[in-house]
Motif scaffolding. Structure first.
Motif, PDB file in Angstrom:
ATOM      1  N   ILE A   1      -0.718   6.848 -11.470  1.00  0.00           N
ATOM      2  CA  ILE A   1      -1.012   5.428 -11.686  1.00  0.00           C
ATOM      3  C   ILE A   1      -1.468   4.799 -10.383  1.00  0.00           C
ATOM      4  CG2 ILE A   1       0.001   3.188 -12.276  1.00  0.00           C
ATOM      5  CD1 ILE A   1       1.867   4.696 -14.190  1.00  0.00           C
ATOM      6  N   ARG A   2      -2.572   4.083 -10.434  1.00  0.00           N
ATOM      7  CA  ARG A   2      -3.117   3.454  -9.237  1.00  0.00           C
ATOM      8  C   ARG A   2      -2.946   1.937  -9.321  1.00  0.00           C
ATOM      9  NH1 ARG A   2      -6.063   5.272  -5.205  1.00  0.00           N
ATOM     10  NH2 ARG A   2      -6.604   7.227  -6.259  1.00  0.00           N
ATOM     11  N   LEU A   3      -2.254   1.375  -8.361  1.00  0.00           N
ATOM     12  CA  LEU A   3      -2.081  -0.067  -8.259  1.00  0.00           C
ATOM     13  C   LEU A   3      -3.045  -0.597  -7.205  1.00  0.00           C
ATOM     14  CD1 LEU A   3       1.818  -0.471  -8.265  1.00  0.00           C
ATOM     15  CD2 LEU A   3       0.241  -0.897 -10.156  1.00  0.00           C
ATOM     16  N   GLY A   4      -4.058  -1.308  -7.645  1.00  0.00           N
ATOM     17  CA  GLY A   4      -5.047  -1.839  -6.723  1.00  0.00           C
ATOM     18  C   GLY A   4      -4.675  -3.223  -6.230  1.00  0.00           C
ATOM     19  N   PRO A   5      -5.482  -3.767  -5.336  1.00  0.00           N
ATOM     20  CA  PRO A   5      -5.257  -5.134  -4.847  1.00  0.00           C
ATOM     21  C   PRO A   5      -5.133  -6.105  -6.019  1.00  0.00           C
ATOM     22  CG  PRO A   5      -6.991  -4.054  -3.589  1.00  0.00           C
ATOM     23  CD  PRO A   5      -6.676  -3.144  -4.740  1.00  0.00           C
ATOM     24  N   GLY A   6      -4.245  -7.044  -5.887  1.00  0.00           N
ATOM     25  CA  GLY A   6      -3.998  -7.998  -6.954  1.00  0.00           C
ATOM     26  C   GLY A   6      -2.756  -7.697  -7.759  1.00  0.00           C
ATOM     27  N   LYS A   7      -2.166  -6.515  -7.542  1.00  0.00           N
ATOM     28  CA  LYS A   7      -0.965  -6.126  -8.265  1.00  0.00           C
ATOM     29  C   LYS A   7       0.318  -6.390  -7.467  1.00  0.00           C
ATOM     30  CE  LYS A   7      -3.045  -4.444 -11.919  1.00  0.00           C
ATOM     31  NZ  LYS A   7      -2.869  -5.052 -13.266  1.00  0.00           N
TER      32      LYS A   7
ATOM     33  N   THR B   1       6.749   1.416 -14.185  1.00  0.00           N
ATOM     34  CA  THR B   1       5.919   2.047 -15.220  1.00  0.00           C
ATOM     35  C   THR B   1       6.263   1.629 -16.636  1.00  0.00           C
ATOM     36  OG1 THR B   1       7.399   3.984 -15.232  1.00  0.00           O
ATOM     37  CG2 THR B   1       5.440   4.082 -13.814  1.00  0.00           C
ATOM     38  N   THR B   2       7.156   0.691 -16.824  1.00  0.00           N
ATOM     39  CA  THR B   2       7.509   0.246 -18.167  1.00  0.00           C
ATOM     40  C   THR B   2       6.396  -0.633 -18.729  1.00  0.00           C
ATOM     41  OG1 THR B   2       9.847   0.293 -17.623  1.00  0.00           O
ATOM     42  CG2 THR B   2       9.208  -0.953 -19.568  1.00  0.00           C
ATOM     43  N   ASN B   3       5.853  -0.250 -19.896  1.00  0.00           N
ATOM     44  CA  ASN B   3       4.758  -0.990 -20.505  1.00  0.00           C
ATOM     45  C   ASN B   3       5.220  -1.742 -21.749  1.00  0.00           C
ATOM     46  OD1 ASN B   3       2.630  -0.096 -18.733  1.00  0.00           O
ATOM     47  ND2 ASN B   3       2.807   1.904 -19.700  1.00  0.00           N
TER      48      ASN B   3
ATOM     49  N   PHE C   1      -5.214   4.647 -14.406  1.00  0.00           N
ATOM     50  CA  PHE C   1      -5.601   5.863 -13.703  1.00  0.00           C
ATOM     51  C   PHE C   1      -7.021   5.753 -13.159  1.00  0.00           C
ATOM     52  CE2 PHE C   1      -2.753   8.537 -16.743  1.00  0.00           C
ATOM     53  CZ  PHE C   1      -1.628   8.070 -16.088  1.00  0.00           C
ATOM     54  N   ASP C   2      -7.290   6.456 -12.057  1.00  0.00           N
ATOM     55  CA  ASP C   2      -8.672   6.537 -11.582  1.00  0.00           C
ATOM     56  C   ASP C   2      -9.408   7.593 -12.409  1.00  0.00           C
ATOM     57  OD1 ASP C   2      -8.005   9.083 -10.511  1.00  0.00           O
ATOM     58  OD2 ASP C   2      -7.460   8.183  -8.590  1.00  0.00           O
ATOM     59  N   VAL C   3     -10.738   7.674 -12.214  1.00  0.00           N
ATOM     60  CA  VAL C   3     -11.567   8.536 -13.069  1.00  0.00           C
ATOM     61  C   VAL C   3     -11.160   9.997 -12.964  1.00  0.00           C
ATOM     62  CG1 VAL C   3     -13.913   9.379 -13.476  1.00  0.00           C
ATOM     63  CG2 VAL C   3     -13.519   6.951 -13.040  1.00  0.00           C
ATOM     64  N   ASP C   4     -10.895  10.482 -11.765  1.00  0.00           N
ATOM     65  CA  ASP C   4     -10.533  11.891 -11.601  1.00  0.00           C
ATOM     66  C   ASP C   4      -9.221  12.216 -12.307  1.00  0.00           C
ATOM     67  OD1 ASP C   4     -12.788  12.427 -10.124  1.00  0.00           O
ATOM     68  OD2 ASP C   4     -11.809  12.161  -8.187  1.00  0.00           O
ATOM     69  N   THR C   5      -8.253  11.312 -12.217  1.00  0.00           N
ATOM     70  CA  THR C   5      -6.973  11.525 -12.888  1.00  0.00           C
ATOM     71  C   THR C   5      -7.158  11.513 -14.401  1.00  0.00           C
ATOM     72  OG1 THR C   5      -5.804  10.482 -11.043  1.00  0.00           O
ATOM     73  CG2 THR C   5      -4.610  10.696 -13.116  1.00  0.00           C
ATOM     74  N   LYS C   6      -7.971  10.595 -14.903  1.00  0.00           N
ATOM     75  CA  LYS C   6      -8.253  10.544 -16.342  1.00  0.00           C
ATOM     76  C   LYS C   6      -8.899  11.844 -16.810  1.00  0.00           C
ATOM     77  CE  LYS C   6      -9.191   5.559 -16.670  1.00  0.00           C
ATOM     78  NZ  LYS C   6     -10.251   4.559 -16.946  1.00  0.00           N
ATOM     79  N   ARG C   7      -9.889  12.302 -16.075  1.00  0.00           N
ATOM     80  CA  ARG C   7     -10.611  13.513 -16.477  1.00  0.00           C
ATOM     81  C   ARG C   7      -9.664  14.719 -16.522  1.00  0.00           C
ATOM     82  NH1 ARG C   7     -14.357  13.093 -13.104  1.00  0.00           N
ATOM     83  NH2 ARG C   7     -15.918  12.163 -14.493  1.00  0.00           N
ATOM     84  N   ASP C   8      -8.821  14.852 -15.515  1.00  0.00           N
ATOM     85  CA  ASP C   8      -7.869  15.961 -15.485  1.00  0.00           C
ATOM     86  C   ASP C   8      -6.892  15.871 -16.651  1.00  0.00           C
ATOM     87  OD1 ASP C   8      -6.278  18.180 -14.126  1.00  0.00           O
ATOM     88  OD2 ASP C   8      -4.809  16.553 -14.137  1.00  0.00           O
TER      89      ASP C   8
ATOM     90  N   ARG D   1       0.827  -1.208   0.000  1.00  0.00           N
ATOM     91  CA  ARG D   1       0.000   0.000   0.000  1.00  0.00           C
ATOM     92  C   ARG D   1       0.863   1.260   0.000  1.00  0.00           C
ATOM     93  NH1 ARG D   1      -3.208  -3.094   3.632  1.00  0.00           N
ATOM     94  NH2 ARG D   1      -2.246  -2.024   5.419  1.00  0.00           N
ATOM     95  N   HIS D   2       1.977   1.208   0.701  1.00  0.00           N
ATOM     96  CA  HIS D   2       2.856   2.376   0.753  1.00  0.00           C
ATOM     97  C   HIS D   2       3.503   2.629  -0.603  1.00  0.00           C
ATOM     98  CE1 HIS D   2       4.785   5.166   3.672  1.00  0.00           C
ATOM     99  NE2 HIS D   2       5.594   5.335   2.636  1.00  0.00           N
ATOM    100  N   ILE D   3       3.987   1.586  -1.248  1.00  0.00           N
ATOM    101  CA  ILE D   3       4.582   1.731  -2.578  1.00  0.00           C
ATOM    102  C   ILE D   3       3.533   2.208  -3.573  1.00  0.00           C
ATOM    103  CG2 ILE D   3       5.539   0.415  -4.511  1.00  0.00           C
ATOM    104  CD1 ILE D   3       7.044  -1.273  -2.400  1.00  0.00           C
ATOM    105  N   ALA D   4       2.321   1.637  -3.501  1.00  0.00           N
ATOM    106  CA  ALA D   4       1.242   2.049  -4.398  1.00  0.00           C
ATOM    107  C   ALA D   4       0.881   3.516  -4.176  1.00  0.00           C
ATOM    108  CB  ALA D   4       0.019   1.161  -4.185  1.00  0.00           C
ATOM    109  N   LYS D   5       0.876   3.953  -2.934  1.00  0.00           N
ATOM    110  CA  LYS D   5       0.560   5.352  -2.618  1.00  0.00           C
ATOM    111  C   LYS D   5       1.605   6.295  -3.224  1.00  0.00           C
ATOM    112  CE  LYS D   5      -0.161   8.395   1.408  1.00  0.00           C
ATOM    113  NZ  LYS D   5       1.083   9.181   1.355  1.00  0.00           N
ATOM    114  N   LEU D   6       2.870   5.954  -3.084  1.00  0.00           N
ATOM    115  CA  LEU D   6       3.927   6.786  -3.651  1.00  0.00           C
ATOM    116  C   LEU D   6       3.818   6.849  -5.179  1.00  0.00           C
ATOM    117  CD1 LEU D   6       7.008   5.722  -1.498  1.00  0.00           C
ATOM    118  CD2 LEU D   6       5.954   7.989  -1.554  1.00  0.00           C
ATOM    119  N   LEU D   7       3.544   5.720  -5.794  1.00  0.00           N
ATOM    120  CA  LEU D   7       3.431   5.694  -7.252  1.00  0.00           C
ATOM    121  C   LEU D   7       2.272   6.560  -7.710  1.00  0.00           C
ATOM    122  CD1 LEU D   7       4.667   4.358  -9.809  1.00  0.00           C
ATOM    123  CD2 LEU D   7       2.827   2.669  -9.651  1.00  0.00           C
TER     124      LEU D   7
END
Length: 276
Positions: free
Chosen positions: A28-34, A78-80, A224-231, A16-22
């Motif tokens: 970029i949002r890393l949800g459960p399962g990542k 972040t490498t895709n 991205f979450d919806v708010d980040t996408k919209r922005d 959760r801490h690494i996901a928060k920093l990212l």
């Protein structure tokens, strides 16, 4: 501690801490399962640093203790995946619709906004070079990862990556490596001269790049979450010329967040009306 000792497993708190920093630094949002993705990308780095596990790694990057390592973490996470002529319909649209309708009196500009190791930008360069003389077009590529931007600038790829490039374009625009470059190929100098790459965070101020006739932002907003996408979409449409286009991944959609963009066909959007 031994530098190649096995790192202790990633706990929920550390994930959760690494996901928060990212998320804070990239959107970029890393949800459960990542969790598996995180350990696959970071485990080698944790061991290289001689750390006992992710608790020490989190301490290292937390609260800006080590800016360089924070950037390294972002590079790794972040490498895709990318390859030449990926999602070919987009390049057909570029060739068949956008090039014939290109403006008169200024260069046609394209932005590969998540260019990774450069395959998307160089694919577009081949498409444009087939239809317009070099002075009349230019491509900007950008990515948040400095590591992949360096790869894109070198334009050296394994020979296996050439399999997706049509043979006639491969012969015309690519060169096979010899001696120490055996097993590699490169993009020809003329095309490389029309493409420039920048290390750039899409969450930051990107206006310095100027305006574009088309922006490719493919397979990025799924993270991205919806708010980040919209922005992000709002800011990108302000970087399009009137009637400019935004092209996203074939599995993506701008439903409810398209702003001034109107869908031309799935994954392809045009800026509607006058734009100042």
């Amino acid at each position: 501690m031994l530098p190649f000792a096995t790192a202790a497993g990633l706990t929920d708190t550390e994930f959760r801490h690494i996901a928060k920093l990212l998320h804070e630094h990239t959107g970029i949002r890393l949800g459960p399962g990542k969790e598996t993705l995180v350990t696959a990308r970071l485990d080698k780095r944790v061991r290289q640093l001689g750390l006992s596990g992710y608790a020490e790694y989190v301490d290292l990057i937390d609260d800006r203790h080590d800016e360089a390592e924070l950037h390294q973490m972002i590079n790794l996470l972040t490498t895709n995946e990318t390859f030449f002529f990926r999602e070919p319909r987009h390049f057909e649209f570029l060739a068949q619709v956008l090039v014939p309708a290109r403006p008169v009196g200024r260069a046609f500009r394209m932005w590969s906004a998540a260019s990774s190791t450069g395959e998307e930008a160089y694919t577009a360069a081949m498409v444009l070079a087939e239809r317009m003389p070099p002075p009349s077009w230019e491509i900007v590529g950008s990515d948040i990862s400095s590591r992949v931007v360096e790869v894109a600038g070198r334009a050296l790829y394994p020979i296996e990556a050439a399999g997706k490039i049509p043979p006639e374009l491969l012969r015309k625009y690519c060169l096979r490596g010899r001696e120490e470059y055996e097993g590699l190929f490169t993009i020809g100098r003329e095309l490389r001269g029309r493409v420039e790459f920048h290390c750039l965070n899409l969450m930051g101020d990107v206006r310095k790049l100027g305006r574009f006739d088309v922006i490719f932002l493919r397979n990025v907003m799924i993270y991205f979450d919806v708010d980040t996408k919209r922005d992000l979409v709002s800011r990108l449409q302000n970087m399009l010329h009137p009637d400019g286009h935004l092209i996203i991944g074939s599995s993506e959609s701008l439903n409810s967040i398209s702003g001034g963009l109107r869908m031309v066909e799935p994954s392809i959007y045009r800026l509607a009306g006058a734009h100042v």
